[in-house]
Design a protein around this motif. Structure first.
Motif, mmCIF file in Angstrom:
data_model
loop_
_atom_site.group_PDB
_atom_site.id
_atom_site.type_symbol
_atom_site.label_atom_id
_atom_site.label_comp_id
_atom_site.label_asym_id
_atom_site.label_seq_id
_atom_site.Cartn_x
_atom_site.Cartn_y
_atom_site.Cartn_z
ATOM 1 N N LYS A 77 0.834 -1.207 0.000
ATOM 2 C CA LYS A 77 0.000 0.000 0.000
ATOM 3 C C LYS A 77 0.867 1.256 0.000
ATOM 4 C CE LYS A 77 -4.096 -1.724 -0.099
ATOM 5 N NZ LYS A 77 -4.946 -1.581 -1.266
ATOM 6 N N LEU A 78 1.937 1.215 0.749
ATOM 7 C CA LEU A 78 2.846 2.353 0.815
ATOM 8 C C LEU A 78 3.424 2.652 -0.574
ATOM 9 C CD1 LEU A 78 4.094 4.377 2.747
ATOM 10 C CD2 LEU A 78 5.866 2.718 3.246
ATOM 11 N N ALA A 79 3.829 1.616 -1.283
ATOM 12 C CA ALA A 79 4.368 1.789 -2.636
ATOM 13 C C ALA A 79 3.302 2.322 -3.583
ATOM 14 C CB ALA A 79 4.930 0.468 -3.151
ATOM 15 N N ALA A 80 2.078 1.837 -3.459
ATOM 16 C CA ALA A 80 0.984 2.298 -4.318
ATOM 17 C C ALA A 80 0.660 3.764 -4.059
ATOM 18 C CB ALA A 80 -0.254 1.431 -4.107
ATOM 19 N N ILE A 81 0.656 4.164 -2.799
ATOM 20 C CA ILE A 81 0.367 5.558 -2.438
ATOM 21 C C ILE A 81 1.477 6.470 -2.955
ATOM 22 C CG2 ILE A 81 0.135 7.167 -0.513
ATOM 23 C CD1 ILE A 81 -1.260 4.809 1.010
ATOM 24 N N ALA A 82 2.722 6.075 -2.753
ATOM 25 C CA ALA A 82 3.845 6.881 -3.238
ATOM 26 C C ALA A 82 3.771 7.041 -4.753
ATOM 27 C CB ALA A 82 5.172 6.245 -2.827
ATOM 28 N N TYR A 113 10.413 9.388 0.847
ATOM 29 C CA TYR A 113 9.898 10.732 1.141
ATOM 30 C C TYR A 113 8.652 10.641 2.029
ATOM 31 C CZ TYR A 113 7.934 15.351 0.784
ATOM 32 O OH TYR A 113 7.415 16.578 1.102
ATOM 33 N N LEU A 114 7.744 9.728 1.690
ATOM 34 C CA LEU A 114 6.511 9.607 2.484
ATOM 35 C C LEU A 114 6.785 9.286 3.947
ATOM 36 C CD1 LEU A 114 3.846 7.687 0.360
ATOM 37 C CD2 LEU A 114 3.926 10.115 0.929
ATOM 38 N N ALA A 117 12.232 13.901 -4.432
ATOM 39 C CA ALA A 117 11.385 12.706 -4.422
ATOM 40 C C ALA A 117 10.575 12.603 -5.708
ATOM 41 C CB ALA A 117 10.461 12.726 -3.214
ATOM 42 N N GLU A 118 10.059 13.742 -6.188
ATOM 43 C CA GLU A 118 9.307 13.737 -7.442
ATOM 44 C C GLU A 118 10.212 13.394 -8.616
ATOM 45 O OE1 GLU A 118 5.767 16.960 -6.466
ATOM 46 O OE2 GLU A 118 7.685 17.704 -7.225
ATOM 47 N N ASP A 119 11.437 13.929 -8.613
ATOM 48 C CA ASP A 119 12.387 13.625 -9.682
ATOM 49 C C ASP A 119 12.741 12.142 -9.695
ATOM 50 O OD1 ASP A 119 12.431 16.266 -10.469
ATOM 51 O OD2 ASP A 119 14.370 16.718 -9.542
ATOM 52 N N ARG A 156 12.136 6.799 -12.256
ATOM 53 C CA ARG A 156 11.761 5.378 -12.213
ATOM 54 C C ARG A 156 10.710 5.075 -13.273
ATOM 55 N NH1 ARG A 156 11.420 4.715 -5.677
ATOM 56 N NH2 ARG A 156 13.666 4.669 -5.340
ATOM 57 N N GLU A 157 9.725 5.966 -13.411
ATOM 58 C CA GLU A 157 8.698 5.787 -14.432
ATOM 59 C C GLU A 157 9.315 5.878 -15.821
ATOM 60 O OE1 GLU A 157 4.662 7.872 -14.938
ATOM 61 O OE2 GLU A 157 5.116 8.019 -12.796
#
Length: 106
Positions: free
Chosen positions: A47-52, A61-62, A73-75, A80-81
Motif C-alpha cells: 500500500k505504501l508503494a501504491a500511495i507513493a 519521502y513519504l 522525491a518527485e524527480d 523510475r517511471e
C-alpha cells in the motif's frame, strides 16, 4: 513532518479527494483517512508503494526516512517511471527536454 501529514498535503496539492486516492491505490477511503489521521499509521509495504506512486514521490519521502526534499522525491519517482518506458518514448522525452531547456535559456 509526520507520514499522514505528508500524504494529506500531497493529496490536496494534486487535487485528489480521499476517494480518488483510494481508487488509484486499490484501498478503501476509510483506510486512506486512517493513514492521514491516525498515529502511528501502519501501512503495508504494498500500500505504501501504491500511495507513493499515485502521489508521484518515493516511499522514502513519504515515511521521512531521509532528508529528501519533495522536489528530489518527485524527480526520483519520475526517473523510475521514465526508465520503464520504451526506448522510443524515452528518446522523444529527451528531445522535448532539450527543446524546453533551450527555450528557458533564452
Amino acid at each position: 513532518m509526520k507520514f499522514g501529514t505528508r500524504i494529506k498535503e500531497l493529496r490536496t496539492q494534486k487535487g485528489l479527494t480521499l476517494d480518488q486516492l483510494a481508487q488509484e491505490t486499490g484501498s478503501a477511503k476509510s483506510y486512506i483517512w486512517e493513514l492521514e489521521n491516525k498515529n502511528p499509521p501502519r501501512p503495508s509495504a504494498e500500500k505504501l508503494a501504491a500511495i507513493a506512486s499515485a502521489l508521484g514521490v518515493t516511499v522514502d519521502y513519504l515515511i521521512g526516512s531521509d532528508e529528501q526534499t519533495l522536489e528530489k522525491a518527485e524527480d526520483t519517482a519520475f526517473y523510475r517511471e521514465y526508465s520503464s518506458l520504451p526506448e522510443d518514448t524515452r528518446r522523444q522525452i529527451r528531445e522535448m527536454a532539450k527543446i524546453l531547456g533551450t527555450k528557458k535559456a533564452k
